[in-house]
Design a protein around this motif. Sequence first.
Motif: not given
Ligand code: PGA
Length: 249
Positions: A9, A11, A95, A97, A167, A172-173, A212-214, A233-234
């Motif tokens: 992802n 974003k 999502h 966000e 998630e 996340i992030g 989430g922070s993978v 994965v973000g």
């Molecule tokens: P992240 O984001 O891997 O940067 O934590 C995951 C997501 O928001 O899908």
Amino acid sequence: MRKKLIAANWKMYKTPDQTRDFFREFLPLVAGHTRDEIVVCPPFLDLPAALEAAKGSDVGIGAQNVHWKEEGAFTGETSTLQLLALGITHVIVGHSERRQYFGETDDTVNLRLKMALEAGFTPICCIGEVLEEREAGATDDVLRRQCTRAFHAISAKKAAKLVIAYEPVWAIGTGKTATPAIAAEAHAVIRNEVTRIFGEDFAAKLRILYGGSVKPDNAAALMAEEEIDGALVGGASLDPKSFAAIVKY
Ligand code: PGA
């Protein structure tokens, strides 16, 4: 056996040129990798560049959102017809966000999901609790509520392609990953709820991704959990080497 899905992802990151650069480096790194399904979800404006760059590879391209009407007076939105015309196969729905910053609710998630399924996409429906909910011991209730509302009035037959991404918003992030055990526990709650809604056969086949922070260094431990069927994965998907390392955990 459920084939794992590793999805990126992006974003609101990358231009079309940066998208082409990514694929030039990424595709050779995952060439011949068939163990897992790979999907990249860039911003809308990068979709044509991504589709062109990924042509002939096994990497699928997904969008990050979709509207619930085929067309109409909906400024700033994108329809299934438009995505289908490009050749998009996957779409992220709900999502956190979007829920947090753009007024997405369980009800609009339901509408988007219905439309995405109707149009034949593989939707990746995101759910997850915020920190206060986890600390209040409300995680299971939140996950159950998000599932019930998101899947309202959708039949198991219609939902066949559904993928869920768990998630936890606090992960996340933030660099805070749920431990594999925490994630697996939440996935089990979700699978139980899906069993109640769509039945046992459906739930047994359903892929539930963790997001989430993978990162390359925690992917293997997460993917080793039987309940975890892939990752969304973000941040770590923006770099081709890092995303390839996650894919090949
Ligand atoms: P992240 O984001 O891997 O940067 O934590 C995951 C997501 O928001 O899908």
